[in-house]
Write an enzyme that holds these catalytic residues in place. Structure first.
Site, PDB file in Angstrom:
ATOM      1  N   HIS A  28     -24.856  19.740   6.569  1.00 41.40           N
ATOM      2  CA  HIS A  28     -25.458  19.094   5.409  1.00 41.40           C
ATOM      3  C   HIS A  28     -24.425  18.896   4.299  1.00 41.40           C
ATOM      4  O   HIS A  28     -24.459  17.881   3.594  1.00 41.40           O
ATOM      5  CB  HIS A  28     -26.651  19.882   4.865  1.00 41.40           C
ATOM      6  CG  HIS A  28     -27.298  19.158   3.709  1.00 41.40           C
ATOM      7  ND1 HIS A  28     -28.184  18.131   3.886  1.00 41.40           N
ATOM      8  CD2 HIS A  28     -27.122  19.293   2.360  1.00 41.40           C
ATOM      9  CE1 HIS A  28     -28.550  17.668   2.702  1.00 41.40           C
ATOM     10  NE2 HIS A  28     -27.918  18.354   1.764  1.00 41.40           N
TER      11      HIS A  28
ATOM     12  N   ASP B  67     -23.512  15.412   2.405  1.00 39.11           N
ATOM     13  CA  ASP B  67     -23.352  15.201   0.962  1.00 39.11           C
ATOM     14  C   ASP B  67     -22.006  14.563   0.633  1.00 39.11           C
ATOM     15  O   ASP B  67     -21.913  13.718  -0.271  1.00 39.11           O
ATOM     16  CB  ASP B  67     -23.476  16.530   0.211  1.00 39.11           C
ATOM     17  CG  ASP B  67     -24.917  16.990   0.054  1.00 39.11           C
ATOM     18  OD1 ASP B  67     -25.830  16.160   0.220  1.00 39.11           O
ATOM     19  OD2 ASP B  67     -25.129  18.190  -0.240  1.00 39.11           O
TER      20      ASP B  67
ATOM     21  N   HIS C  99      23.326 -21.831  -5.899  1.00 42.06           N
ATOM     22  CA  HIS C  99      22.233 -21.257  -6.697  1.00 42.06           C
ATOM     23  C   HIS C  99      22.633 -19.871  -7.188  1.00 42.06           C
ATOM     24  O   HIS C  99      22.667 -18.923  -6.425  1.00 42.06           O
ATOM     25  CB  HIS C  99      20.950 -21.184  -5.864  1.00 42.06           C
ATOM     26  CG  HIS C  99      19.715 -20.923  -6.693  1.00 42.06           C
ATOM     27  ND1 HIS C  99      19.117 -19.701  -6.781  1.00 42.06           N
ATOM     28  CD2 HIS C  99      19.008 -21.749  -7.492  1.00 42.06           C
ATOM     29  CE1 HIS C  99      18.063 -19.776  -7.580  1.00 42.06           C
ATOM     30  NE2 HIS C  99      17.972 -21.015  -8.025  1.00 42.06           N
TER      31      HIS C  99
ATOM     32  N   GLY D 280      12.779 -19.985  -5.885  1.00 43.15           N
ATOM     33  CA  GLY D 280      11.340 -19.830  -5.721  1.00 43.15           C
ATOM     34  C   GLY D 280      10.714 -20.978  -4.965  1.00 43.15           C
ATOM     35  O   GLY D 280       9.803 -20.794  -4.160  1.00 43.15           O
ATOM     36  N   VAL D 281      11.222 -22.194  -5.196  1.00 47.53           N
ATOM     37  CA  VAL D 281      10.645 -23.349  -4.515  1.00 47.53           C
ATOM     38  C   VAL D 281      10.851 -23.255  -3.006  1.00 47.53           C
ATOM     39  O   VAL D 281      10.004 -23.711  -2.222  1.00 47.53           O
ATOM     40  CB  VAL D 281      11.254 -24.660  -5.089  1.00 47.53           C
ATOM     41  CG1 VAL D 281      12.743 -24.768  -4.756  1.00 47.53           C
ATOM     42  CG2 VAL D 281      10.499 -25.868  -4.577  1.00 47.53           C
TER      43      VAL D 281
ATOM     44  N   GLU E 255       8.300 -23.123   0.125  1.00 45.54           N
ATOM     45  CA  GLU E 255       8.485 -23.955   1.313  1.00 45.54           C
ATOM     46  C   GLU E 255       8.387 -23.127   2.585  1.00 45.54           C
ATOM     47  O   GLU E 255       7.782 -23.554   3.583  1.00 45.54           O
ATOM     48  CB  GLU E 255       9.844 -24.663   1.241  1.00 45.54           C
ATOM     49  CG  GLU E 255      10.211 -25.472   2.478  1.00 45.54           C
ATOM     50  CD  GLU E 255       9.279 -26.637   2.748  1.00 45.54           C
ATOM     51  OE1 GLU E 255       9.175 -27.049   3.924  1.00 45.54           O
ATOM     52  OE2 GLU E 255       8.637 -27.135   1.788  1.00 45.54           O
TER      53      GLU E 255
ATOM     54  N   ILE F 136      20.235 -15.498  -5.611  1.00 48.12           N
ATOM     55  CA  ILE F 136      18.781 -15.295  -5.592  1.00 48.12           C
ATOM     56  C   ILE F 136      18.166 -16.487  -4.877  1.00 48.12           C
ATOM     57  O   ILE F 136      18.504 -17.637  -5.156  1.00 48.12           O
ATOM     58  CB  ILE F 136      18.206 -15.188  -7.023  1.00 48.12           C
ATOM     59  CG1 ILE F 136      18.803 -13.988  -7.771  1.00 48.12           C
ATOM     60  CG2 ILE F 136      16.680 -15.071  -6.982  1.00 48.12           C
ATOM     61  CD1 ILE F 136      18.439 -13.940  -9.226  1.00 48.12           C
TER      62      ILE F 136
ATOM     63  N   HIS G  94     -28.334  11.443  -0.455  1.00 48.96           N
ATOM     64  CA  HIS G  94     -28.882  11.364   0.906  1.00 48.96           C
ATOM     65  C   HIS G  94     -29.160   9.916   1.320  1.00 48.96           C
ATOM     66  O   HIS G  94     -28.989   9.556   2.483  1.00 48.96           O
ATOM     67  CB  HIS G  94     -30.165  12.184   1.019  1.00 48.96           C
ATOM     68  CG  HIS G  94     -29.972  13.634   0.716  1.00 48.96           C
ATOM     69  ND1 HIS G  94     -31.034  14.508   0.577  1.00 48.96           N
ATOM     70  CD2 HIS G  94     -28.854  14.384   0.525  1.00 48.96           C
ATOM     71  CE1 HIS G  94     -30.565  15.725   0.310  1.00 48.96           C
ATOM     72  NE2 HIS G  94     -29.241  15.664   0.269  1.00 48.96           N
TER      73      HIS G  94
END
Length: 468
Positions: A266, A270, A372, A381-382, A386, A378, A84
């Protein structure tokens, strides 16, 4: 919650405020104080009457008993009948609060959440300078209990909504249902609704001395079987009354119903209190058929597990290519000094003072794919970093006074590549400020998504420099 209440901000209580009462089952008189707490604190109880004043977090994983209310236990301390109090806090929009108590059970008061709501209204609810992170569901979560004939489901929704249905095979109660379409209605529609008990349950509890703090005004008593005068006299004596009778509706004559479906309401109260133990604010539609504390807590655990498993999904950007962009490629070129083939953001689809979302459509014709991983293209990642940095640069420059600016990397931390990005992918680039910009220094959190998959994440620091 008034019309100025911002559900996307965290809130705490306006000032410390206390209430006193008796625990329903323990009969122990306690003092309870709601205290303000800092953002991210959550809802926690503290037993100030015990050595070391142990703290118990409102967490479904800490529930140890649901037989006559919900009990949480940790650090050698327990608190009973927390539902409650928690319902009142959730209903008032409180995210962070320390509840100090000098006994083992919260006070039952009138068996509803209204006394706690009125207390919180006295001091008001304070908005905090922190965002409230809502969690959403992408699928239905079900819980069944065949033995108790309980069915519960949480469905994806834009708000937190609850519907409860009760059916105790009682000629008095019949089948009832209650609904809460918006938490703003909790105070008026749900918080005044008191707990209820069947007369045969009440007699059993009295026989076993299990409601030591019971007062006949704590609950609605449902009488769904013939009762002898002797039984009524015994009941009147137990509660210090001269005489008791049964109303023609089948309720004991101790009180008037506040709503025709007060028992169902009620049960909804609850559910609100028990599901506060999930520990995460969630937008979902709950339908609960014949809910009870044990099933509510089991259901809360299922939802919590789902959120923990899918927590990384909470901030996944949604991209609708049919909507006009905030910045087009031409507008991006007016802001950034980058040009093809090194401009790695195609458009901006969302921009506020604290975050930005950019889009990069990755094609097989990208010049970097030539050298690449030929035959297995792919995105480096760099270059993903960027692309994030360029997106963040627009966010940073947008927050500065009108002029021409450049942004420069100062630091990259915690960079992780979780999924490879290949031709045909649409990168969603999200950058969020993690601290206010000071003296041109921007601290940002970057994430890259393809669909709903997190591909890249990094913490970045850059400096905004006015071009001379």
């Amino acid at each position: 919650m008034d019309n100025n209440f911002n559900p996307d901000k965290q809130h705490t209580v306006g000032a410390p405020i206390s209430i006193s009462g008796t625990g329903l089952h323990t009969g122990v008189k306690v003092d309870m104080t709601f205290r303000p707490a800092h953002p991210g604190f959550g809802l926690q109880f503290q037993r100030i009457d015990l050595p070391g004043q142990p703290i118990i977090k409102a967490d479904c994983d800490l529930v140890t008993d649901t037989s006559r209310g919900t009990t949480i236990e940790d650090n050698g301390a327990k608190i009973s009948t927390v539902e409650h109090v928690l319902a009142a806090l959730v209903g008032m929009g409180v995210d962070n609060c320390l509840i100090e108590i000098n006994g083992p059970e919260t006070p039952i008061m009138d068996g509803s959440s209204q006394p706690f709501v009125e207390l919180l209204q006295e001091v008001g609810i304070q908005e905090q300078p922190a965002t409230k992170v809502w969690y959403s569901l992408d699928e239905n979560i079900y819980h069944y209990d065949e033995k108790k004939r309980v069915e519960m489901v949480a469905m994806p929704a834009l708000d937190y909504q609850i519907t409860t249905l009760i059916d105790f095979n009682s000629p008095v109660l019949g089948t009832q249902h209650a609904g809460l379409k918006n938490m703003r209605d909790f105070v008026r529609e749900i918080s005044p609704c008191r707990t209820f008990v069947f007369l045969h349950e009440l007699e059993m509890l009295l026989e076993h001395n299990l409601i030591k703090g019971g007062d006949i005004n704590n609950a609605i008593v449902v009488v769904d079987k013939p009762v002898t005068e002797e039984e009524m006299n015994r009941l009147a004596k137990s509660f210090g009354r001269d005489k008791m009778a049964v109303k023609h509706e089948g309720y004991l004559n101790n009180l008037e119903l506040r709503f025709p479906n007060e028992p169902a309401r009620h049960k909804l109260l609850d559910v609100v209190g028990d599901l506060a133990l999930i520990g995460y604010p969630v937008k979902t539609r709950i339908i609960a058929n014949r809910p009870g504390h044990s099933t509510n807590v089991a259901f809360a655990k299922k939802i919590k597990q789902y959120i923990k498993k899918n927590k990384h999904m909470k901030d996944v950007p949604v991209y609708d290519p049919s909507l006009p962009p905030v910045y087009t490629a031409q507008q991006i070129e007016q802001t950034l000094p980058h040009r093809y083939p090194f401009l790695l953001v195609d458009k901006i689809i969302a921009l506020t003072d604290t975050y930005i979302i950019g889009v990069k459509n990755v094609t097989f014709n990208e010049p970097f794919f030539t050298g690449h991983f030929p035959g297995n293209p792919i995105m480096p990642g760099v270059l993903q970093c960027e692309a994030l940095a360029q997106t963040g640069g627009i966010l940073a420059i947008n927050s500065m006074p009108p002029a021409t600016y450049d942004t420069y990397f100062l630091k990259i931390d915690n960079c992780k590549f979780k999924q490879k990005i290949v031709p045909g992918d649409t990168m969603l680039l999200k950058m969020e400020l993690t601290a206010p910009i000071r003296r041109g220094i921007c601290e940002m959190r970057g994430t890259v998504y393809v669909g709903n998959k997190l591909c890249t994440e990094a913490d970045m620091v850059a400096q905004v420099v006015k071009r001379g």
